[in-house]
Motif scaffolding. Structure first.
Motif, PDB file in Angstrom:
ATOM      1  N   GLU A 163       0.823  -1.220   0.000  1.00  0.00           N
ATOM      2  CA  GLU A 163       0.000   0.000   0.000  1.00  0.00           C
ATOM      3  C   GLU A 163       0.851   1.260   0.000  1.00  0.00           C
ATOM      4  OE1 GLU A 163      -3.658   2.356   0.560  1.00  0.00           O
ATOM      5  OE2 GLU A 163      -3.316   0.296  -0.083  1.00  0.00           O
TER       6      GLU A 163
ATOM      7  N   TRP B 146      -9.012   2.638  -5.564  1.00  0.00           N
ATOM      8  CA  TRP B 146      -8.666   4.060  -5.616  1.00  0.00           C
ATOM      9  C   TRP B 146      -7.511   4.348  -6.582  1.00  0.00           C
ATOM     10  CZ3 TRP B 146      -3.710   5.355  -4.425  1.00  0.00           C
ATOM     11  CH2 TRP B 146      -2.978   4.472  -3.626  1.00  0.00           C
TER      12      TRP B 146
ATOM     13  N   ARG C 142       0.894   4.263  -2.838  1.00  0.00           N
ATOM     14  CA  ARG C 142       0.610   5.673  -2.533  1.00  0.00           C
ATOM     15  C   ARG C 142       1.700   6.583  -3.097  1.00  0.00           C
ATOM     16  NH1 ARG C 142      -1.470   5.795   3.788  1.00  0.00           N
ATOM     17  NH2 ARG C 142      -3.298   4.442   3.530  1.00  0.00           N
TER      18      ARG C 142
ATOM     19  N   ARG D  77      -3.903  -1.673   9.495  1.00  0.00           N
ATOM     20  CA  ARG D  77      -5.295  -1.528   9.913  1.00  0.00           C
ATOM     21  C   ARG D  77      -5.429  -1.683  11.419  1.00  0.00           C
ATOM     22  NH1 ARG D  77      -9.499   1.316   9.849  1.00  0.00           N
ATOM     23  NH2 ARG D  77     -11.484   0.208  10.161  1.00  0.00           N
TER      24      ARG D  77
ATOM     25  N   LEU E 178      -6.622   9.683   1.353  1.00  0.00           N
ATOM     26  CA  LEU E 178      -7.475  10.110   0.243  1.00  0.00           C
ATOM     27  C   LEU E 178      -7.925  11.556   0.409  1.00  0.00           C
ATOM     28  CD1 LEU E 178      -9.668   6.896  -0.247  1.00  0.00           C
ATOM     29  CD2 LEU E 178      -7.739   7.674  -1.635  1.00  0.00           C
TER      30      LEU E 178
ATOM     31  N   GLN F 134      -6.390   5.197   5.533  1.00  0.00           N
ATOM     32  CA  GLN F 134      -6.869   5.282   4.150  1.00  0.00           C
ATOM     33  C   GLN F 134      -7.671   6.563   3.916  1.00  0.00           C
ATOM     34  OE1 GLN F 134      -6.028   3.255   1.833  1.00  0.00           O
ATOM     35  NE2 GLN F 134      -7.393   3.699   0.151  1.00  0.00           N
ATOM     36  N   LYS F 135      -8.592   6.882   4.828  1.00  0.00           N
ATOM     37  CA  LYS F 135      -9.425   8.076   4.663  1.00  0.00           C
ATOM     38  C   LYS F 135      -8.585   9.346   4.695  1.00  0.00           C
ATOM     39  CE  LYS F 135     -13.684   6.097   6.614  1.00  0.00           C
ATOM     40  NZ  LYS F 135     -14.685   6.213   7.707  1.00  0.00           N
TER      41      LYS F 135
ATOM     42  N   SER G  84      -0.669  -4.815   5.484  1.00  0.00           N
ATOM     43  CA  SER G  84      -1.990  -4.213   5.482  1.00  0.00           C
ATOM     44  C   SER G  84      -2.724  -4.501   6.779  1.00  0.00           C
ATOM     45  CB  SER G  84      -2.796  -4.743   4.288  1.00  0.00           C
ATOM     46  OG  SER G  84      -4.102  -4.220   4.288  1.00  0.00           O
TER      47      SER G  84
ATOM     48  N   GLU H  94      -4.319   1.529  12.961  1.00  0.00           N
ATOM     49  CA  GLU H  94      -5.314   2.558  12.671  1.00  0.00           C
ATOM     50  C   GLU H  94      -6.515   2.422  13.602  1.00  0.00           C
ATOM     51  OE1 GLU H  94      -8.088   4.079   8.920  1.00  0.00           O
ATOM     52  OE2 GLU H  94      -6.493   2.600   8.604  1.00  0.00           O
TER      53      GLU H  94
END
Length: 365
Positions: free
Chosen positions: A18, A45, A22, A148, A259, A255-256, A144, A151
């Motif tokens: 990931e 995305w 990015r 998570r 983005l 992630q939020k 990942s 997070e």
């Protein structure tokens, strides 16, 4: 070749974590990943800029390769014990021999007859890369899951009113890195690079390829391979490294949050402008230019990203930089021959004008 978009090709990995997705999303206008038996893993995305590129254009040969991979996978599952295919590949790697050529011996009688020497070499390399991708996928999945978990821990801490410092101490107590300290696959890296360039020979490049290393270790290993190849021919290796701009590291963001940053007003147009400038720089500023000229030509690229960073609000001071490694007195055609060499017939054949272009890599660090 005029007005033909450059093809940015990831090597030798067939998948990306990931954080790498990015970073490349910000720096590159597009990126292609070779596909052998399975489609490239690209999150929703990122699908506007990341693409799979089938490694083999001949449908019949592709079918034979996939059939052989299935046969070898079944063989590996049978001999890999609890670890299955991955366990068996681990045995090959731990044995410190050339796993690719052990695969060659084990494929005898399992794959279609009648293939010529080049096809057999592509097939052996494709099996090696495809099975190796399982390790990459597992590494990506673990990273990942860890990301998570951290997070969610942060979100939980905010709900309970726990200070950010306390959350950091809790995360450190786990004694687990959020992301791998290395970028991309590191085991048997020379063999993977060699195999990737041999598989690349199975399909012509429609536009000039720009080889994008999956990490600095990959770029440095490729340069060592070129250095050794030139030494065998009595030639010297000489290269220049040029910074093409830096941005704040985005690995630790959810992630939020990630983005929301790239979608912030005024940010995407700057990134788009940067990527257009990068295309122009690589198309026009490379041929026959000295290092001082390239440094000057790259300045607008660096300034463009500095402007983007002033708009973005990203915590932390760490940054990631896109570098160009330009190898002097070495054509791109010569470079791919060295990187896919070893007495094999399966060496990429580039269009004549592309083959004469200077050898170069892009990589992040």
């Amino acid at each position: 070749m005029e007005n033909t978009p450059l093809t940015y090709l990831l090597f030798p990995a067939l998948t990306l974590a990931e954080q790498d997705l990015r970073n490349f999303f910000i720096f590159l206008p597009r990126l292609y990943m070779l596909e052998i038996s399975r489609p490239a893993s690209i999150p929703e995305w990122a699908q506007e800029k990341f693409f799979g590129r089938p490694a083999i254009s001949d449908p019949e040969f592709m079918g034979q390769v996939k059939s052989c991979i299935r046969e070898y996978r079944a063989f590996s599952e049978m001999h890999g014990g609890v670890g299955g295919t991955l366990g068996y590949l681990t045995q090959l790697l731990d044995n410190m021999g050339d796993a690719r050529f052990k695969i060659q011996e084990q494929l005898r009688g399992k794959c279609p007859a009648g293939l010529d020497e080049k096809q057999l070499e592509i097939l052996r390399s494709a099996v090696f890369l495809d099975i190796s991708r399982e390790y990459d996928d597992r590494e990506v999945e673990m990273a990942s899951s860890l990301a998570r978990a951290v997070e969610l821990e942060k979100e939980f801490g905010e709900i309970l009113g726990i200070a950010k410092e306390d959350v950091s101490e809790m995360a450190e107590g786990l004694d687990l890195p959020l992301f791998s300290e290395t970028s991309g696959p590191q085991y048997m890296l020379p063999e993977r690079i060699e195999s990737w360039f041999r598989v690349l020979s199975a399909r012509a490049c429609d536009s000039p390829p720009i080889f994008v290393a999956s990490g600095p270790e990959t770029a440095f290993e490729a340069m060592d391979m070129l250095r050794n190849g030139l030494a065998r021919a009595g030639r010297e290796f000489n290269s220049s490294r040029i910074s093409l701009g830096s941005v704040h590291r985005l690995e630790g963001l959810g992630q939020k949050q990630f983005l929301s940053i790239i979608d912030a007003p005024g940010v995407l147009p700057i990134f788009s402008a940067y990527q257009e400038k990068l295309d122009n720089f690589l198309e026009n500023a490379i041929g026959g230019k000295d290092t001082s000229f390239l440094e000057t030509a790259a300045a607008p690229l660096r300034q463009c990203l500095e402007k983007a960073c002033r708009i973005c609000s990203v915590p932390g001071e760490d940054s990631v930089t896109l570098y160009l490694e330009l190898i002097h007195e070495l054509s791109r055609g010569e470079a791919v021959e060295i990187l896919g060499a070893g007495g094999a017939k399966a060496v990429p054949v580039l269009e004549a004008e592309t083959a004469r272009m200077p050898a170069m890599f892009l990589f992040l660090d």
